[in-house]
Enzyme design. Structure first.
Site, PDB file in Angstrom:
ATOM      1  CB  SER A 122     -33.819   7.475  19.717  1.00 51.04           C
ATOM      2  OG  SER A 122     -35.020   7.963  19.161  1.00 51.04           O
ATOM      3  CG  HIS A 163     -35.995 -22.175  34.006  1.00 47.49           C
ATOM      4  ND1 HIS A 163     -36.550 -23.113  33.163  1.00 47.49           N
ATOM      5  CD2 HIS A 163     -35.304 -22.875  34.946  1.00 47.49           C
ATOM      6  CE1 HIS A 163     -36.220 -24.333  33.579  1.00 47.49           C
ATOM      7  NE2 HIS A 163     -35.454 -24.214  34.662  1.00 47.49           N
ATOM      8  CE  LYS A 182     -34.146   3.807  23.706  1.00 44.20           C
ATOM      9  NZ  LYS A 182     -34.936   3.283  22.582  1.00 44.20           N
ATOM     10  CD  GLU A 194     -30.310  -3.231  19.593  1.00 50.15           C
ATOM     11  OE1 GLU A 194     -31.498  -3.300  19.910  1.00 50.15           O
ATOM     12  OE2 GLU A 194     -29.774  -2.173  19.209  1.00 50.15           O
TER      13      GLU A 194
END
Ligand code: ARG
Length: 467
Positions: free
Chosen positions: A277, A156, A283, A290
């Site tokens: 970024s 979980h 970043k 992804e």
């Protein structure tokens, strides 16, 4: 010359003509089309349709087309060819004259496309299995390098029990090995040769189907011409297998993404596979996982498109089947494109073992081990669970861990608690009690690594045998 213009009184609408062509995507099947055409030409010779000279001239023509395609790196151009089959006929006639038109004797594009697609899928399977072996080898290397480092295992997505980092990595090896196995299973059904099936009812000439199959390294000819010309199960089965591989890769990607977040900090993203970024200077983003996660959507989309295309088609060939090619190619390219990158990423990624180890020792992940301590001393499991649960409640009130409770405090819950209890809560002890086949005890994980290595080795040998 078109392959079918005799009975037509009118030329095609130009827009329709362009729109119905498949050459732009099926030209990638050219090498298979040439190989299958060579096998057909030899069968025609044996059936007495071609003279020895005609056969030689056709085979030479086919070879020249192959050389031209190799020089063009497979990107052959033709504004008129309807499809790769028409392209070969045009090219052949341009090179060897009208005898080139004899090649199509007794065959149909319906059996040709079915054959070419089987050859494509078979080659893709072999390539994918090779890449999967390398991915598994790298995951296994990383498992070995992780040594005794531990991390939390989640259920979980909540802290559950500590496991070895190696154990976690080997879980992915299992998934990918099953994918490789599924591909091998799919290959068995792919590996039958439709040549000689004709348009639907079987070839109209006495072609030796077994030797055509043999020449193309198929296990044998397909059994039923209606099925062989209309079947695309093998395409769907292959892309479904890729969907499952994609699902596994996507779960891996998701874990890498969350584990690289500042909140987890288990994974240091490799700079060579990340981007920054344009706005936020600090970043570093997990682009590779992804995109792996994102591209899985394309593969599943292809599988869905194939199912919907095939559903409800009457037997046998229908032009709709042309629409099975692009999803197949897209899924093939997507999966083949991902695997070497995943391998490279896994080789480059750094794990923060210290942080993982620390996380493996907080959040009551030794609670079940604590309950097991009681069970081994005769306390019924449900009662032991309840008592350790109460100990956890006490810790939550005090903001501490189970090992911070004193023996006296523990004895108020159950007098059976003894001096060795704190020892059993330590990380090493907790790992060690999971001493069953497939469990995370270090000796079991070492066994797991050894077994994975053996399986990877035989996978490599199998792939090598097909090459
Ligand atoms: N380009 C066609 C396809 O991919 C080849 C088969 C054409 N057959 C036909 N009966 N029109 O499906």
């Amino acid at each position: 010359m078109k392959m079918w213009s005799g009975r037509f009184r009118q030329p095609l609408d130009p827009q329709f003509e362009r729109w119905q062509r498949s050459f732009e995507f099926d030209r990638r099947l050219l090498s298979y089309e040439l190989a299958a055409s060579g096998a057909h030409a030899r069968a025609l010779r044996n059936a007495g349709i071609l003279s020895a000279d005609e056969l030689i001239s056709i085979l030479e023509g086919l070879q020249q087309i192959g050389e031209m395609a190799a020089a063009a790196k497979g990107l052959v151009e033709d504004d008129e060819a309807e499809d790769v089959h028409h392209f070969v006929e045009k090219q052949l006639v341009a090179r060897i004259g009208e005898v080139g038109y004899k090649l199509h004797s007794g065959r149909s594009r319906n059996e040709q496309i079915a054959t070419d697609l089987r050859l494509h899928v078979r080659a893709a399977i072999d390539e994918l299995r090779k890449e999967l072996a390398e991915v598994c080898a790298i995951f296994t290397d990383r498992a070995e390098q992780a040594g005794s480092a531990a991390m939390p295992a989640y259920t979980h997505l909540q802290h559950a029990e500590p496991v070895l980092v190696a154990h976690w990595l080997l879980a992915y090896v299992e998934m990918f090995l099953r994918d490789a196995d599924r591909l091998a299973d799919c290959r068995k059904r792919v590996n039958a040769c439709p040549l000689g099936s004709g348009a639907v009812a079987g070839a109209t000439l006495p072609l030796d189907r077994a030797s055509m199959a043999d020449e193309l390294d198929f296990a044998g000819p397909t059994a039923n011409s209606i099925d062989a010309t209309s079947d695309r199960d093998f395409v769907l089965e292959f892309v479904n297998t890729l969907s499952l591989l994609g699902l596994h890769l996507s779960r891996w990607a998701e874990e890498m993404i969350i584990f690289s977040s500042q909140e987890f900090g288990f994974v240091q993203l490799p700079e060579v596979y990340s981007t920054g970024s344009s706005a936020m200077p600090q970043k570093k983003n997990p682009d590779l996982p992804e995109l792996v996660r994102g591209k899985t959507g394309r593969v599943i989309g292809s599988a869905t498109a194939l199912m919907i295309t095939l559903k409800g088609l009457p037997l046998a060939y229908n032009k709709d089947l042309q629409e099975t090619q692009e999803p197949l190619f897209d899924a093939t390219d997507t999966a083949l494109g991902l695997l070497p990158l995943v391998a490279g990423w896994m080789k480059a990624v750094e794990f923060d073992y210290q942080r993982m180890n620390e996380a493996a020792q907080s959040g009551f992940m030794n609670a079940w081990a604590g309950a097991t301590y009681l069970v081994k001393r005769g306390v019924p499991s449900r009662i032991a669970h309840e008592q350790i649960g109460k100990a956890v409640k006490l810790c939550l009130e005090r903001n501490c861990e189970l090992q911070d409770l004193t023996l006296d405090e523990l004895r108020t819950l159950n007098p059976i608690f003894d001096r060795d209890f704190h020892e059993c809560l330590k990380l090493d002890s907790v790992l060690a009690i999971h001493d069953v086949a497939g469990g995370t005890a270090p000796a079991r994980v070492r066994q797991g690594i050894a077994t994975a290595r053996k399986t990877i080795e035989s996978l490599r040998e199998e792939v090598h045998a097909h090459a």
